[in-house]
Scaffold this active site. Structure first.
Site, PDB file in Angstrom:
ATOM      1  N   ASP A 258       1.378  15.463  10.587  1.00 13.32           N
ATOM      2  CA  ASP A 258       1.920  15.838   9.279  1.00 13.32           C
ATOM      3  C   ASP A 258       2.839  17.057   9.345  1.00 13.32           C
ATOM      4  O   ASP A 258       2.630  18.050   8.646  1.00 13.32           O
ATOM      5  CB  ASP A 258       0.788  16.100   8.276  1.00 13.32           C
ATOM      6  CG  ASP A 258      -0.240  14.991   8.226  1.00 13.32           C
ATOM      7  OD1 ASP A 258       0.107  13.856   8.583  1.00 13.32           O
ATOM      8  OD2 ASP A 258      -1.385  15.266   7.831  1.00 13.32           O
TER       9      ASP A 258
ATOM     10  N   TRP B 147       0.829  -1.203   0.000  1.00 12.86           N
ATOM     11  CA  TRP B 147       0.000   0.000   0.000  1.00 12.86           C
ATOM     12  C   TRP B 147       0.866   1.256   0.000  1.00 12.86           C
ATOM     13  O   TRP B 147       1.907   1.301   0.645  1.00 12.86           O
ATOM     14  CB  TRP B 147      -0.880  -0.003   1.248  1.00 12.86           C
ATOM     15  CG  TRP B 147      -1.545   1.319   1.523  1.00 12.86           C
ATOM     16  CD1 TRP B 147      -1.017   2.381   2.210  1.00 12.86           C
ATOM     17  CD2 TRP B 147      -2.841   1.723   1.107  1.00 12.86           C
ATOM     18  NE1 TRP B 147      -1.908   3.426   2.235  1.00 12.86           N
ATOM     19  CE2 TRP B 147      -3.045   3.051   1.573  1.00 12.86           C
ATOM     20  CE3 TRP B 147      -3.864   1.100   0.387  1.00 12.86           C
ATOM     21  CZ2 TRP B 147      -4.226   3.752   1.343  1.00 12.86           C
ATOM     22  CZ3 TRP B 147      -5.042   1.800   0.165  1.00 12.86           C
ATOM     23  CH2 TRP B 147      -5.209   3.110   0.639  1.00 12.86           C
ATOM     24  N   MET B 148       0.391   2.311  -0.706  1.00  8.66           N
ATOM     25  CA  MET B 148       1.038   3.621  -0.672  1.00  8.66           C
ATOM     26  C   MET B 148      -0.026   4.699  -0.653  1.00  8.66           C
ATOM     27  O   MET B 148      -0.997   4.635  -1.407  1.00  8.66           O
ATOM     28  CB  MET B 148       1.941   3.829  -1.895  1.00  8.66           C
ATOM     29  CG  MET B 148       2.633   5.190  -1.916  1.00  8.66           C
ATOM     30  SD  MET B 148       3.685   5.440  -3.373  1.00  8.66           S
ATOM     31  CE  MET B 148       2.438   5.711  -4.647  1.00  8.66           C
TER      32      MET B 148
ATOM     33  N   TRP C 102      -9.587   9.205  -0.953  1.00 14.02           N
ATOM     34  CA  TRP C 102      -9.923   8.354   0.182  1.00 14.02           C
ATOM     35  C   TRP C 102     -11.299   7.717   0.061  1.00 14.02           C
ATOM     36  O   TRP C 102     -11.591   6.722   0.738  1.00 14.02           O
ATOM     37  CB  TRP C 102      -9.822   9.150   1.483  1.00 14.02           C
ATOM     38  CG  TRP C 102      -8.429   9.278   1.990  1.00 14.02           C
ATOM     39  CD1 TRP C 102      -7.693  10.419   2.135  1.00 14.02           C
ATOM     40  CD2 TRP C 102      -7.569   8.198   2.413  1.00 14.02           C
ATOM     41  NE1 TRP C 102      -6.431  10.128   2.617  1.00 14.02           N
ATOM     42  CE2 TRP C 102      -6.337   8.775   2.800  1.00 14.02           C
ATOM     43  CE3 TRP C 102      -7.731   6.815   2.501  1.00 14.02           C
ATOM     44  CZ2 TRP C 102      -5.277   8.008   3.269  1.00 14.02           C
ATOM     45  CZ3 TRP C 102      -6.669   6.047   2.971  1.00 14.02           C
ATOM     46  CH2 TRP C 102      -5.463   6.646   3.344  1.00 14.02           C
TER      47      TRP C 102
ATOM     48  N   PHE D 100       3.368   8.224  10.596  1.00 15.88           N
ATOM     49  CA  PHE D 100       2.529   9.005   9.695  1.00 15.88           C
ATOM     50  C   PHE D 100       3.375  10.039   8.944  1.00 15.88           C
ATOM     51  O   PHE D 100       4.587  10.101   9.079  1.00 15.88           O
ATOM     52  CB  PHE D 100       1.413   9.673  10.491  1.00 15.88           C
ATOM     53  CG  PHE D 100       0.172   8.817  10.649  1.00 15.88           C
ATOM     54  CD1 PHE D 100       0.193   7.446  10.478  1.00 15.88           C
ATOM     55  CD2 PHE D 100      -1.043   9.405  10.994  1.00 15.88           C
ATOM     56  CE1 PHE D 100      -0.944   6.664  10.634  1.00 15.88           C
ATOM     57  CE2 PHE D 100      -2.192   8.650  11.152  1.00 15.88           C
ATOM     58  CZ  PHE D 100      -2.150   7.286  10.968  1.00 15.88           C
ATOM     59  N   SER D 101       2.713  10.883   8.170  1.00 14.71           N
ATOM     60  CA  SER D 101       3.385  11.779   7.233  1.00 14.71           C
ATOM     61  C   SER D 101       4.277  12.806   7.922  1.00 14.71           C
ATOM     62  O   SER D 101       4.134  13.076   9.116  1.00 14.71           O
ATOM     63  CB  SER D 101       2.358  12.498   6.367  1.00 14.71           C
ATOM     64  OG  SER D 101       1.724  11.595   5.491  1.00 14.71           O
TER      65      SER D 101
ATOM     66  N   ASP E 258       0.111   9.078   1.070  1.00 13.68           N
ATOM     67  CA  ASP E 258       0.721  10.407   0.982  1.00 13.68           C
ATOM     68  C   ASP E 258       2.221  10.395   0.675  1.00 13.68           C
ATOM     69  O   ASP E 258       2.982   9.648   1.297  1.00 13.68           O
ATOM     70  CB  ASP E 258       0.559  11.161   2.304  1.00 13.68           C
ATOM     71  CG  ASP E 258      -0.871  11.247   2.765  1.00 13.68           C
ATOM     72  OD1 ASP E 258      -1.780  10.944   1.979  1.00 13.68           O
ATOM     73  OD2 ASP E 258      -1.077  11.610   3.934  1.00 13.68           O
TER      74      ASP E 258
END
Length: 442
Positions: A137, A17-18, A275, A76-77, A20
């Site tokens: 983020d 999975w990919m 999304w 996370f990002s 951001d």
């Protein structure tokens, strides 16, 4: 590995999975693209940072996974920076679940010059959670005017700004956005803050913000704000209700720019998905693809300064070098329309048009974007229009990029982009362009 919908020039992981893009940085002549990644599943799971490298923004070499979950949470990002003495640092959000709620903090990682080894800062997290469920983020930049590092971070429906002189101790400065731009039932995400020069030489700032639902094309999308940033707070140059969009399609989200000490025009890449249906796209070994890179420029328009995005010359040349029905091609389209005429663009050897360009008046036109449904992908079908200016002289110029079902259509010298995924029966099918009167059936 060959798959029906694996693109040639849009980056996609070998497997897993990919979503951001994050940690984007140019260093020693190479572009490094990190990305949200689950290497063990084609569904969104425990987030790692995947890693790819390119010297030309065309050919990408996928490297070993860079960041793994730790006791502080999954990864996370975030972003990457190069300090004045050449050290490389990554910032990311450590994510945990506490019951039915998210808990998020900001962490620092020290990397070697080649971006092959990564060591967590012993004092992580460097920014503790201030009591906000959605706090993620981190985008870190250098602000020359105040000689400090600035971190832009999601704070629910706004973007918070923090400052630091040492990348360890951070001070909250201000927040922007609760009454500005487009809002929906989800948080703002993946901010980016970029200084740019207008044609008159004056400096302006662009704040990029992802909106997880309720975007222009429905579902997730990317908006931007244009204004001034003094190292303490961002001031919008437009009215609070003004909405500016990076892309008007369904599949452009979480755009980020490369940190680049060379001072070149900012280059962005977005996640080419939505999304609403991202977890159901019909690929096999991988799921997720990135947009083409685009150079960002400020241009004067009748509505004031706006952001234009242009595909780099190296990418254009790579598309132009291909021959034969590969399903990956670039095509320039000059649309000459009288008022009331339209040009239909049909892709993949299909009869029904995917784009309809219509001249509404002497100075205005629309691009209607149409997509049929796909089994197992709720809310994938769409039919809506994007307004744009028709040039006073000459044709309306379009540039079309098609890459095994991923389509990016640009217009108005990069002021308007429409990025959409398609999953056709024949990805290598032909394109048909027909101009007709509006009164005829499309």
């Amino acid at each position: 590995m060959s798959e029906k919908f694996r693109p040639k020039f849009h980056f996609a992981p070998r497997a897993g999975w990919m979503n951001d893009p994050n940690g984007m940085i140019r260093v020693d002549g190479a572009y490094h693209l990190f990305f949200q990644h689950d290497p063990d599943s084609t569904l969104h799971g425990p987030m790692h940072w995947g890693h790819a490298r390119s010297t030309d923004l065309v050919n990408w070499e996928e490297l070993p996974v860079a960041l793994y979950p730790t006791e502080l949470g999954t990864c996370f990002s975030g972003s990457a920076i190069e300090t004045g003495n050449g050290e490389l640092k990554l910032f990311y959000t450590a994510h945990q679940r506490h019951g039915d709620r998210d808990f998020q903090t900001q962490c620092l990682v020290h990397a070697d010059r080649a971006l092959t080894t990564f060591a967590s800062e012993p004092g992580n997290p460097v920014v503790a959670n201030p009591g906000i469920e959605c706090f993620r983020d981190p985008k870190v930049i250098w602000h020359a005017g105040t000689a400090r590092w600035i971190m832009a971070v999601t704070q629910g429906q706004s973007i918070g700004f923090y400052s630091s002189t040492d990348l360890i101790d951070w001070t909250f400065e201000s927040a922007f956005g609760e009454t500005e731009g487009r809002h929906s039932d989800g948080p703002w995400e993946c901010p980016d803050l970029v200084a740019m020069r207008a044609p008159d030489g004056f400096e302006h700032w662009i704040l990029l913000v992802g909106i997880g639902s309720g975007a222009y094309g429905h579902g997730s999308g990317g908006q931007y704000f244009l204004g001034q940033f003094d190292g303490h707070r961002f001031v919008n140059a437009n009215t609070p209700e003004t909405e500016l969009w990076l892309d008007y399609g369904r599949d452009s989200y979480a755009a980020q720019t490369f940190f680049d000490r060379m001072g070149a025009a900012p280059v962005s890449i977005a996640w080419a998905s939505n999304w609403t249906y991202a977890r159901a796209t019909p690929t096999q070994a991988f799921r997720g693809v990135m947009s083409l890179p685009k150079e960002m420029h400020l241009v004067e328009t009748g509505q004031g300064l706006r952001l234009a995005q242009r595909v780099p010359a190296s990418v254009k040349q790579a598309f132009a070098a291909l021959a034969g029905p590969t399903g990956t091609y670039r095509q320039d389209i000059a649309v000459n329309l009288a008022v009331g005429q339209q040009t239909n663009i049909a892709l993949f050897s299909e009869q029904a048009p995917h784009f309809i360009v219509q001249r509404i008046s002497g100075a205005s036109a629309t691009i209607r974007t149409i997509r049929a449904g796909v089994t197992g992908m709720p809310d994938f079908a769409h039919d809506y229009a994007v307004d744009l200016a028709y040039p006073a002289e000459g044709p309306l110029a379009l540039e079309l990029y098609v890459d095994r079902g991923l389509v990016e259509l640009g217009s108005s010298d990069g002021l308007v982009w429409i990025t959409n995924l398609f999953f056709p029966e024949h990805p290598a099918g032909e394109v048909a362009i027909v101009t007709r009167e509006e009164t005829e059936n499309a």
